[in-house]
Write a protein that holds these residues in place. Structure first.
Motif, PDB file in Angstrom:
ATOM      1  N   SER A 248      14.780   5.232  -1.837  1.00 12.69           N
ATOM      2  CA  SER A 248      13.455   5.443  -2.422  1.00 12.69           C
ATOM      3  C   SER A 248      13.531   6.405  -3.618  1.00 12.69           C
ATOM      4  CB  SER A 248      12.496   6.002  -1.358  1.00 12.69           C
ATOM      5  OG  SER A 248      11.247   6.320  -1.923  1.00 12.69           O
TER       6      SER A 248
ATOM      7  N   PRO B  99       3.539   3.792  -3.765  1.00 16.10           N
ATOM      8  CA  PRO B  99       2.517   3.334  -2.805  1.00 16.10           C
ATOM      9  C   PRO B  99       1.878   2.015  -3.244  1.00 16.10           C
ATOM     10  CG  PRO B  99       2.265   5.674  -3.285  1.00 16.10           C
ATOM     11  CD  PRO B  99       3.260   5.147  -4.266  1.00 16.10           C
ATOM     12  N   GLY B 100       1.897   1.050  -2.345  1.00 14.59           N
ATOM     13  CA  GLY B 100       1.296  -0.246  -2.646  1.00 14.59           C
ATOM     14  C   GLY B 100       2.130  -1.113  -3.561  1.00 14.59           C
ATOM     15  N   LYS B 101       3.288  -0.607  -4.003  1.00 15.80           N
ATOM     16  CA  LYS B 101       4.110  -1.353  -4.957  1.00 15.80           C
ATOM     17  C   LYS B 101       5.589  -1.278  -4.578  1.00 15.80           C
ATOM     18  CE  LYS B 101       0.916  -0.630  -8.833  1.00 15.80           C
ATOM     19  NZ  LYS B 101       0.779  -0.170 -10.249  1.00 15.80           N
ATOM     20  N   SER B 102       5.867  -1.442  -3.322  1.00 16.99           N
ATOM     21  CA  SER B 102       7.243  -1.302  -2.833  1.00 16.99           C
ATOM     22  C   SER B 102       8.132  -2.477  -3.224  1.00 16.99           C
ATOM     23  CB  SER B 102       7.247  -1.172  -1.310  1.00 16.99           C
ATOM     24  OG  SER B 102       8.567  -1.136  -0.810  1.00 16.99           O
TER      25      SER B 102
ATOM     26  N   GLU C 226       5.494  -9.820   6.041  1.00 16.00           N
ATOM     27  CA  GLU C 226       6.588  -8.927   5.642  1.00 16.00           C
ATOM     28  C   GLU C 226       7.966  -9.525   5.929  1.00 16.00           C
ATOM     29  OE1 GLU C 226       2.956  -6.778   7.141  1.00 16.00           O
ATOM     30  OE2 GLU C 226       4.435  -8.095   8.105  1.00 16.00           O
TER      31      GLU C 226
ATOM     32  N   GLN D  13       7.228  -0.258   3.314  1.00 17.34           N
ATOM     33  CA  GLN D  13       6.532   0.584   2.344  1.00 17.34           C
ATOM     34  C   GLN D  13       7.470   1.596   1.709  1.00 17.34           C
ATOM     35  OE1 GLN D  13       3.146   2.379   4.273  1.00 17.34           O
ATOM     36  NE2 GLN D  13       2.176   0.416   4.749  1.00 17.34           N
ATOM     37  N   ASP D  14       7.189   1.930   0.453  1.00 15.03           N
ATOM     38  CA  ASP D  14       7.978   2.907  -0.296  1.00 15.03           C
ATOM     39  C   ASP D  14       7.066   4.066  -0.703  1.00 15.03           C
ATOM     40  OD1 ASP D  14       9.572   4.372  -1.984  1.00 15.03           O
ATOM     41  OD2 ASP D  14       9.961   2.753  -3.401  1.00 15.03           O
TER      42      ASP D  14
ATOM     43  N   SER E 165       1.809  -7.353   1.432  1.00 14.02           N
ATOM     44  CA  SER E 165       1.901  -6.479   2.589  1.00 14.02           C
ATOM     45  C   SER E 165       3.279  -5.835   2.671  1.00 14.02           C
ATOM     46  CB  SER E 165       1.635  -7.281   3.876  1.00 14.02           C
ATOM     47  OG  SER E 165       1.614  -6.438   5.007  1.00 14.02           O
ATOM     48  N   ALA E 166       3.361  -4.701   3.367  1.00 14.14           N
ATOM     49  CA  ALA E 166       4.623  -4.021   3.661  1.00 14.14           C
ATOM     50  C   ALA E 166       4.380  -3.134   4.878  1.00 14.14           C
ATOM     51  CB  ALA E 166       5.103  -3.190   2.475  1.00 14.14           C
TER      52      ALA E 166
ATOM     53  N   PRO F  75       5.024   0.217   7.294  1.00 12.93           N
ATOM     54  CA  PRO F  75       5.570   1.574   7.285  1.00 12.93           C
ATOM     55  C   PRO F  75       6.752   1.638   8.249  1.00 12.93           C
ATOM     56  CG  PRO F  75       3.609   1.496   8.650  1.00 12.93           C
ATOM     57  CD  PRO F  75       3.736   0.142   8.009  1.00 12.93           C
TER      58      PRO F  75
ATOM     59  N   GLU G  73       5.954  -5.925  -2.786  1.00 11.43           N
ATOM     60  CA  GLU G  73       4.806  -5.707  -1.904  1.00 11.43           C
ATOM     61  C   GLU G  73       3.545  -6.358  -2.457  1.00 11.43           C
ATOM     62  OE1 GLU G  73       2.313  -2.053   0.273  1.00 11.43           O
ATOM     63  OE2 GLU G  73       4.015  -1.611  -1.036  1.00 11.43           O
TER      64      GLU G  73
END
Length: 406
Positions: free
Chosen positions: A400, A186-189, A160, A181-182, A290-291, A293, A285
């Motif tokens: 966000s 989710p999973g695509k920040s 990260e 994380q966004d 990875s990202a 929280p 991400e």
């Protein structure tokens, strides 16, 4: 520790406006990420006359939607002049005007390996005589903890982490940053966390320019000598990602200063990024895999067993080209009784590590970002970072939500 804060304030009707609201919602960029193709390489020092170079823009082709052109005109920006080197002009009145407007046109090729390698750490450290120790709660100064080199490949050990590059009136600058994380994607920040002073100069300036993020910079841990001959693909294995949105706290913009720790309790920022060469359908991400929280209910100091700070220290004895980390049990640092108490750890990292993520184990037993490097003493030895609460969450949520539909 705190490094220089770049800023850019745009013109709207030629008047200056200052925000007086205590709310943390500040300066979210419109989606004005233009692509200016550069076809030559050359020097891009701040100030001086524009030159035909990669940094200055060259004779690249520009294709800009009419609605974006209109928005730029509203802010007094001529894109042709900007890509021709106008971004290097830091007239104080223009720079301070409209501090809430962040605009960051992409100039392809600006951040080449040489320019990245020569970027300096932001010039901000704290004189320990400014820390009286009798305001609020301040624990004894921690013993220095020697920073340990993160083993390469960095992507395998700290995927990260990365570097933020930007231009300021003082020249080309660099900070550290973290992919986070966004919840809107989710999973695509495409969100990056750093220090406020890495995007905005605080009370005496505006937004910095040409802000870009490079994840896993120098992933294989090459020396400075090796980097001089390394192709860009080795220096930036996961690409260059330009900020098309940035936000920091109102408190940082109203109070932040280059010395003494002013505004440090609110010295955080969130950047939304987009890839320099255009999207291939993958988010940041997904690209790095990875990202982290962000924990906005970070525990009080007595409840934290240890915090790990990660960054690219650039001031001596470091050269900014390699990733380091420090692990320590935090103490408390209070700069002002009216501001939140900060985390403080022993760490020998220097300028350039500013904005780097502080990671602790969350209530679910998994790592989470709980702070970022903000300040440290002139002679190094310790670092302090803001404890993230409602103001930080307000900044994060605004970015966000702004990009939720994109």
């Amino acid at each position: 520790m705190r490094s220089i804060r770049p800023s850019f304030t745009a013109r709207r009707g030629g008047s200056a406006r200052r925000r007086t609201s205590p709310l943390p919602v500040i300066a979210l960029a419109a989606a004005l990420a233009l692509t200016v193709s550069a076809c030559e390489s050359g020097d891009a020092e701040a100030g001086g006359e524009p030159t035909a170079s990669a940094a200055a823009g060259g004779e690249g082709k520009i294709t800009i939607p009419d609605d974006i052109k209109d928005k730029l005109k509203e802010h007094g920006i001529d894109v042709d002049k900007w890509k021709g080197g106008a971004w290097k002009q830091w007239d104080k009145e223009d720079w301070l005007r409209e501090a809430q407007d962040f605009i960051n046109p992409i100039i392809e090729g600006l951040w080449d390996p040489d320019r990245m390698r020569e970027a300096e750490e932001p010039d901000q450290a704290v004189d320990e005589s400014d820390l009286s120790g009798d305001q609020g709660v301040t624990d004894p100064t921690p013993a220095p903890v020697r920073a340990q080199a993160v083993p390469p490949a960095y992507h395998a050990n700290a995927p990260e982490a990365g570097k933020v590059f930007f231009d300021s009136p003082e020249g080309t600058m660099v900070c550290s940053a973290t992919v986070v994380q966004d919840p809107a994607h989710p999973g695509k920040s495409n969100l990056v966390w750093t220090a406020g002073h890495c995007v905005h100069a605080g009370k005496r300036g505006g937004w910095y320019r040409n802000i870009a993020f490079v994840p896993s910079y120098n992933d294989s841990g090459m020396s400075a000598a090796q980097l001089k001959n390394a192709p860009k693909e080795q220096v930036t294995p996961y690409g260059v990602w330009w900020a098309d949105g940035a936000q920091t706290s109102d408190q940082w913009i109203e109070q932040g200063g280059a010395t003494g720790g002013d505004g440090a309790s609110y010295d955080f920022a969130v950047i939304h990024v987009t890839p320099e060469g255009g999207s291939n359908g993958k988010s940041l991400e997904e690209t790095v895999g990875s990202a982290l929280p962000v924990d906005f209910n970070a525990p009080a100091v007595p409840e934290v067993d240890g915090i790990k700070a990660i960054g690219y220290p650039a001031a001596a004895p470091y050269d900014g080209q390699k990733l380091y980390q420090c692990q320590d049990k935090p103490g408390r640092l209070s700069l002002n009784t009216s501001d939140p108490t900060m985390y403080r750890i022993g760490c020998t990292m220097t300028g350039g590590s500013s904005g780097g993520g502080w990671v602790a184990t969350g209530s679910d037993g998994k790592p989470a970002l709980v702070s970022n490097t903000s300040i440290g003493p002139v002679d190094a030895g310790w670092l302090a970072g803001p404890r993230l609460g409602k103001e930080a969450k307000g900044v994060f949520d605004s970015v966000s939500e702004k990009f939720a539909g994109q």
